[in-house]
Design a protein around this motif. Structure first.
Motif, PDB file in Angstrom:
ATOM      1  N   LYS A  52     -10.511  16.948  -4.631  1.00  0.00           N
ATOM      2  CA  LYS A  52      -9.587  17.756  -5.421  1.00  0.00           C
ATOM      3  C   LYS A  52      -9.614  17.370  -6.904  1.00  0.00           C
ATOM      4  N   LEU A  53      -9.809  16.082  -7.174  1.00  0.00           N
ATOM      5  CA  LEU A  53      -9.798  15.595  -8.557  1.00  0.00           C
ATOM      6  C   LEU A  53     -11.211  15.423  -9.124  1.00  0.00           C
ATOM      7  N   PHE A  54     -12.226  15.860  -8.358  1.00  0.00           N
ATOM      8  CA  PHE A  54     -13.621  15.815  -8.802  1.00  0.00           C
ATOM      9  C   PHE A  54     -14.038  14.395  -9.207  1.00  0.00           C
ATOM     10  N   THR A  55     -13.742  13.452  -8.338  1.00  0.00           N
ATOM     11  CA  THR A  55     -14.137  12.069  -8.589  1.00  0.00           C
ATOM     12  C   THR A  55     -14.601  11.457  -7.278  1.00  0.00           C
ATOM     13  N   SER A  56     -14.896  10.168  -7.264  1.00  0.00           N
ATOM     14  CA  SER A  56     -15.406   9.524  -6.054  1.00  0.00           C
ATOM     15  C   SER A  56     -14.265   8.989  -5.193  1.00  0.00           C
ATOM     16  N   LYS A  57     -14.556   8.840  -3.913  1.00  0.00           N
ATOM     17  CA  LYS A  57     -13.581   8.264  -2.980  1.00  0.00           C
ATOM     18  C   LYS A  57     -13.248   6.835  -3.383  1.00  0.00           C
ATOM     19  N   ARG A  58     -14.242   6.093  -3.878  1.00  0.00           N
ATOM     20  CA  ARG A  58     -14.028   4.706  -4.297  1.00  0.00           C
ATOM     21  C   ARG A  58     -13.033   4.637  -5.467  1.00  0.00           C
ATOM     22  N   THR A  59     -13.138   5.610  -6.395  1.00  0.00           N
ATOM     23  CA  THR A  59     -12.210   5.648  -7.521  1.00  0.00           C
ATOM     24  C   THR A  59     -10.787   5.874  -7.036  1.00  0.00           C
ATOM     25  N   ILE A  60     -10.624   6.765  -6.084  1.00  0.00           N
ATOM     26  CA  ILE A  60      -9.288   7.040  -5.526  1.00  0.00           C
ATOM     27  C   ILE A  60      -8.755   5.808  -4.815  1.00  0.00           C
ATOM     28  N   GLU A  61      -9.618   5.095  -4.090  1.00  0.00           N
ATOM     29  CA  GLU A  61      -9.193   3.867  -3.414  1.00  0.00           C
ATOM     30  C   GLU A  61      -8.696   2.841  -4.436  1.00  0.00           C
ATOM     31  N   THR A  62      -9.378   2.777  -5.589  1.00  0.00           N
ATOM     32  CA  THR A  62      -8.949   1.863  -6.657  1.00  0.00           C
ATOM     33  C   THR A  62      -7.593   2.273  -7.204  1.00  0.00           C
ATOM     34  N   HIS A  63      -7.425   3.577  -7.463  1.00  0.00           N
ATOM     35  CA  HIS A  63      -6.127   4.062  -7.943  1.00  0.00           C
ATOM     36  C   HIS A  63      -5.031   3.729  -6.927  1.00  0.00           C
ATOM     37  N   ARG A  64      -5.334   3.917  -5.648  1.00  0.00           N
ATOM     38  CA  ARG A  64      -4.337   3.651  -4.600  1.00  0.00           C
ATOM     39  C   ARG A  64      -3.948   2.176  -4.591  1.00  0.00           C
ATOM     40  N   GLN A  65      -4.926   1.297  -4.733  1.00  0.00           N
ATOM     41  CA  GLN A  65      -4.639  -0.139  -4.768  1.00  0.00           C
ATOM     42  C   GLN A  65      -3.797  -0.499  -5.989  1.00  0.00           C
ATOM     43  N   ASN A  66      -4.106   0.132  -7.130  1.00  0.00           N
ATOM     44  CA  ASN A  66      -3.317  -0.120  -8.340  1.00  0.00           C
ATOM     45  C   ASN A  66      -1.878   0.354  -8.156  1.00  0.00           C
ATOM     46  N   ILE A  67      -1.703   1.509  -7.519  1.00  0.00           N
ATOM     47  CA  ILE A  67      -0.361   2.045  -7.274  1.00  0.00           C
ATOM     48  C   ILE A  67       0.433   1.095  -6.390  1.00  0.00           C
ATOM     49  N   ILE A  68      -0.212   0.625  -5.315  1.00  0.00           N
ATOM     50  CA  ILE A  68       0.464  -0.285  -4.384  1.00  0.00           C
ATOM     51  C   ILE A  68       0.828  -1.589  -5.080  1.00  0.00           C
ATOM     52  N   ALA A  69      -0.102  -2.105  -5.906  1.00  0.00           N
ATOM     53  CA  ALA A  69       0.159  -3.366  -6.614  1.00  0.00           C
ATOM     54  C   ALA A  69       1.303  -3.217  -7.612  1.00  0.00           C
ATOM     55  N   LYS A  70       1.325  -2.094  -8.324  1.00  0.00           N
ATOM     56  CA  LYS A  70       2.350  -1.892  -9.349  1.00  0.00           C
ATOM     57  C   LYS A  70       3.729  -1.615  -8.751  1.00  0.00           C
ATOM     58  N   THR A  71       3.753  -0.881  -7.647  1.00  0.00           N
ATOM     59  CA  THR A  71       5.035  -0.489  -7.050  1.00  0.00           C
ATOM     60  C   THR A  71       5.500  -1.446  -5.964  1.00  0.00           C
ATOM     61  N   GLN A  72       4.555  -2.272  -5.459  1.00  0.00           N
ATOM     62  CA  GLN A  72       4.826  -3.179  -4.346  1.00  0.00           C
ATOM     63  C   GLN A  72       5.258  -2.423  -3.091  1.00  0.00           C
ATOM     64  N   ALA A  73       4.779  -1.178  -2.973  1.00  0.00           N
ATOM     65  CA  ALA A  73       5.066  -0.379  -1.773  1.00  0.00           C
ATOM     66  C   ALA A  73       4.288  -0.954  -0.599  1.00  0.00           C
ATOM     67  N   LYS A  74       4.928  -1.021   0.545  1.00  0.00           N
ATOM     68  CA  LYS A  74       4.303  -1.649   1.710  1.00  0.00           C
ATOM     69  C   LYS A  74       3.537  -0.661   2.580  1.00  0.00           C
ATOM     70  N   ASN A  75       3.842   0.632   2.452  1.00  0.00           N
ATOM     71  CA  ASN A  75       3.181   1.627   3.285  1.00  0.00           C
ATOM     72  C   ASN A  75       3.277   3.014   2.648  1.00  0.00           C
ATOM     73  N   THR A  76       2.692   4.003   3.326  1.00  0.00           N
ATOM     74  CA  THR A  76       2.680   5.367   2.796  1.00  0.00           C
ATOM     75  C   THR A  76       4.087   5.937   2.695  1.00  0.00           C
ATOM     76  N   ALA A  77       4.945   5.587   3.647  1.00  0.00           N
ATOM     77  CA  ALA A  77       6.322   6.082   3.603  1.00  0.00           C
ATOM     78  C   ALA A  77       7.019   5.640   2.322  1.00  0.00           C
ATOM     79  N   ALA A  78       6.773   4.398   1.919  1.00  0.00           N
ATOM     80  CA  ALA A  78       7.369   3.890   0.687  1.00  0.00           C
ATOM     81  C   ALA A  78       6.805   4.622  -0.531  1.00  0.00           C
TER      82      ALA A  78
END
Length: 218
Positions: free
Chosen positions: A180-206
């Protein structure tokens, strides 16, 4: 002459860095590796001054590689080159023994300066990370508004991370978000890890709760 080992699981990125560094007469790329296990194996037979290493790699990532590298090859210096910009990742790699940390979006002039600095035995932190840490330290000084809770609510997410968060909350997979964002899956995985690290969310529900609190979804 500084002898370099490039460690990244993306061949095209290694090729790009090698091409850019070829213009530097004092820097010589003597080897390449796609993961930490290959780094350690190459160091057994190849004299290297600086390992330019990503954090996210298969088989053996940067976090797992560093302790073994420092134990077996203490004379080799490590400069981290990654997309991971959160201070938790920076702190973990530096504490593990890396001498420098630079982001992949840095200018080649900053990257070459970082290599030379680390090769000389001096620590290096790229400008973007240094400024981000400075801004956060200033914001958290006594007498200022408490930015910690605000940061955990997602206030320090980048525009792209907020966009990814919205799509995660909508139930899309990393692959679907990448398409959808015209980028690589690896890039999205990196963004997801950054989001989790910044928010300290423990799971998708959070993460969904965070997206709702930010008004990204109803």
């Amino acid at each position: 002459m500084t002898r370099l080992l490039l460690a990244d699981d993306h061949t095209i990125l290694r090729d790009g860095i090698r091409a850019l560094l070829s213009a530097e007469p004092d820097l010589d790329v003597v080897g390449e590796a796609s993961n930490g296990a290959e780094v350690l194996a190459l160091l057994e037979t190849t004299p290297v001054d600086v390992v330019l290493m990503d954090v996210q790699m298969p088989v053996l990532d940067g976090f797992a590689t560093m302790p073994e590298l420092r134990l077996r090859f203490p004379e080799v210096r490590v400069l981290v080159l990654t997309m991971l910009d959160h201070e938790n990742y920076v702190a973990r790699m530096l504490e593990a023994g890396a001498l420098g940390y630079v982001l992949k979006n840095a200018a080649i002039s900053e990257i070459t300066h970082a290599i030379r600095t680390v090769a000389a035995g001096n620590p290096f932190l790229c400008t973007e990370i240094g400024l981000n840490m400075l801004y956060k330290a200033v914001a958290q000084r006594p007498g200022t508004e408490d930015s910690t809770a605000e940061g955990h609510s997602g206030a320090d997410l980048t525009a792209r991370e907020l966009e990814v968060l919205k799509l995660i909350a909508e139930g899309l997979t990393n692959g679907e978000i990448a398409d959808k964002l015209f980028t690589s899956k690896r890039t999205i995985e990196t963004h997801r890890q950054n989001i989790i690290a910044k928010t300290q969310a423990k799971n998708t529900a959070a993460l969904i709760k965070l997206a709702v609190s930010r008004g990204l979804i109803s």
